[in-house]
Design a protein around this motif. Sequence first.
Motif: not given
Length: 87
Positions: A1, A3, A12
Motif C-alpha cells: 500500500m 498512499p 490505505s
Amino acid sequence: MFPSTGATCSGSAAAAWGMAAGQVEETFYPRNPSDVLAQQIVAHAADGVHKVDEVYALVRRAAPFADLPRSSFEGVLDMLFRPLPVR
C-alpha cells in the motif's frame, strides 16, 4: 500500500489492517478475456506496424494473459483483421 497523499493515508491504513485481519475478500481477475485483448491489439496497431510475435509476447506480460494460448491470440487477430465481404 502506497498512499499518494495524506488524504488517502487513513484509507490505505484501514485497507491494510483489514487485509491483515482477513476481513478483505480475495480478488480475482478474468483470465484471457478476448474482448479486452481485441481492444488492446487495436490500440497497439493504431501506433504503427508491429510483428505478431512481438505483440503476442507483449500481451503475455500482463497477468490476465500470462497463459494465453497462441491459438486464442491468433483467433482474435483473425476476427479483427478478417477482410470485409464485398457487396
